[in-house]
Design a protein around this motif. Sequence first.
Motif, short mmCIF file in Angstrom:
data_model
loop_
_atom_site.label_atom_id
_atom_site.label_comp_id
_atom_site.label_asym_id
_atom_site.label_seq_id
_atom_site.Cartn_x
_atom_site.Cartn_y
_atom_site.Cartn_z
N LEU A 31 0.82 -1.34 0.50
CA LEU A 31 -0.07 0.26 -0.17
C LEU A 31 0.68 0.92 0.14
O LEU A 31 0.78 2.46 -0.77
CB LEU A 31 -0.62 -0.13 1.04
CG LEU A 31 -1.88 -0.97 0.65
CD1 LEU A 31 -2.93 -0.86 2.46
CD2 LEU A 31 -2.88 -0.75 0.05
N ALA A 32 2.37 0.63 0.93
CA ALA A 32 2.98 1.85 0.86
C ALA A 32 3.32 2.71 -0.29
O ALA A 32 3.56 3.91 -0.95
CB ALA A 32 4.02 2.34 1.76
N SER A 33 3.95 1.81 -1.36
CA SER A 33 4.54 1.66 -2.38
C SER A 33 3.41 1.89 -3.96
O SER A 33 3.70 2.87 -4.52
CB SER A 33 4.40 0.61 -3.30
OG SER A 33 4.48 -1.05 -3.31
N GLU A 34 1.84 1.85 -3.43
CA GLU A 34 0.77 2.61 -4.07
C GLU A 34 1.16 3.92 -4.08
O GLU A 34 -0.27 4.33 -4.39
CB GLU A 34 0.06 1.45 -4.59
CG GLU A 34 0.20 0.42 -5.07
CD GLU A 34 -1.05 -0.74 -4.44
OE1 GLU A 34 -2.06 -0.47 -4.15
OE2 GLU A 34 -0.87 -1.82 -4.98
N GLY A 35 1.66 4.42 -3.21
CA GLY A 35 1.14 5.99 -2.64
C GLY A 35 -0.40 6.26 -1.32
O GLY A 35 -0.29 7.36 -0.97
N VAL A 36 -0.09 4.86 -0.48
CA VAL A 36 -1.88 5.37 0.34
C VAL A 36 -0.73 5.33 1.96
O VAL A 36 -0.57 4.31 2.37
CB VAL A 36 -2.11 3.80 0.67
CG1 VAL A 36 -3.67 3.24 1.39
CG2 VAL A 36 -2.63 3.22 -0.93
N LEU A 37 -0.61 6.95 2.04
CA LEU A 37 -0.10 7.13 3.09
C LEU A 37 -0.81 7.62 3.97
O LEU A 37 -2.15 8.27 3.50
CB LEU A 37 1.28 8.39 2.23
CG LEU A 37 2.02 7.18 1.74
CD1 LEU A 37 3.16 8.25 1.38
CD2 LEU A 37 2.73 5.61 2.07
N VAL A 38 -0.89 7.92 5.61
CA VAL A 38 -0.86 8.55 6.10
C VAL A 38 -0.15 9.97 7.25
O VAL A 38 0.07 9.09 7.12
CB VAL A 38 -1.38 7.96 7.58
CG1 VAL A 38 -1.96 9.11 8.43
CG2 VAL A 38 -2.67 7.21 6.79
N ASP A 39 -0.40 11.29 6.53
CA ASP A 39 0.32 12.26 7.01
C ASP A 39 2.43 11.50 6.61
O ASP A 39 3.63 11.74 6.66
CB ASP A 39 0.97 12.06 8.33
CG ASP A 39 -0.57 12.98 8.84
OD1 ASP A 39 -1.14 13.77 8.17
OD2 ASP A 39 -0.56 12.84 9.97
N GLY A 40 1.94 11.25 5.65
CA GLY A 40 3.25 10.93 4.92
C GLY A 40 3.44 9.42 5.40
O GLY A 40 5.11 9.43 4.68
N GLN A 41 3.35 8.58 5.86
CA GLN A 41 3.96 7.27 6.32
C GLN A 41 3.28 6.36 6.66
O GLN A 41 2.06 6.79 5.67
CB GLN A 41 4.24 7.86 8.12
CG GLN A 41 4.43 8.20 8.61
CD GLN A 41 6.21 8.42 7.90
OE1 GLN A 41 6.94 7.47 8.21
NE2 GLN A 41 6.86 9.46 8.50
#
Length: 295
Positions: free
Chosen positions: A221-231
Motif C-alpha cells: 500500500l505504501a508503494s502505491e501511495g496509500v499514506l497517512v501524513d506521509g507515513q
Amino acid sequence: MSGGVTTARERRARRAEERATAFSLMRNLALREIRAEYKRTVLGRVWSLLNPVAQIAIFSLVFGLLLRLPVPTGTNSEIHFFPLWIGIGVITWAYVSGSISGGMSSLLANQGLLTKVYFERSVLVVSSIVANTTTYLTELVVLVLITALIGGPAVLLYVPLLVPLLALTIAFVIGLSLMLSVALVYFRDLQHLWAIFTQIWMYASGVMFPVALVQQAQDQLASEGVLVDGQPLPLVTIFELNPTERILAAFRNIIYDYAVPSLDTWLYIGVWAFGLLVIGTLVFRRFSRNVVEEL
C-alpha cells in the motif's frame, strides 16, 4: 472482646466454608460438562482431537497449498511445516473463542439451577472454562508430541513456559466471559452480535496467516501511495494491538520456534489478562445480583 473475636472467627469460618462449597460446585459442574460433551458417541473424547485435526487439514489445504501463504521457519527449531504452525493457531483460537462463548452463555444455560438455589454465580462461568481448558490441555500435549517428532525433543525444555502463558490466557478468558455473561442476560441480541464479531476477530488474530503477510500488505500500500501524513498505514501496529494475536504468537514462540516470548509480549498479555479479570469481576458483582429476576 471475646465475643468480637468469636464473631470474627465465625465470619472467617463461614467464608472458608463458602469458598469450599463454591470450589466443590465448580468442580462438579466442570466434570458434568466434560462427561456430557461426548456422551453416547462411539469415539467419545477422540472427537476433541478429530475436530481440530479436520480444521487444520482444511486450512492447510486452502491457505498453505492453494493460496501458498508463506510458511514461517521456526527461530530455533528450524521447523518449516505449515500444518503445525497453523495447527497451533487453530487449536488455541478454538480454545479462547470456545471458552468465551461457553462462559458467556453459562448463566442462560443454567437458569433452571439459578432459580432454585443460591450460590456464587461466577461458579457457572468458571466451571465452563475449566471444562474447556481440560480439553485444550489434551490437545496441547498432542501438539507438543508432534512438534518433538518433527523438530526434536528440545521443545520439552520450553514446555514449562506454557504454564504461566496458559494461566494468563485463562485470566483473559474469565475476565471477558464474566462481563459478557451478565450482559447477555440483559441483552439477548449480544449472542448473535458476538457470533459475527468472533468471525472478524479470528482473522484479525492471525490464526491463518503470519504477521509477515500484514507487513507485506502495508509495504504494498505504501508503494502505491496509500499514506497517512506521509507515513505507511500502521497495519502491523494495529494488528499487534490485538491481545489474542499476541497470545497466539506466544504459543507459537514456545511450541513452534523453541523460543521464549519477548518481555513486551508477556507484559502486554499480562496487562490485558489482569485488567480484564479485575474489570470483569467488578462488573459481574455489580450486575449479577438481579440475574434471576431478568431470567
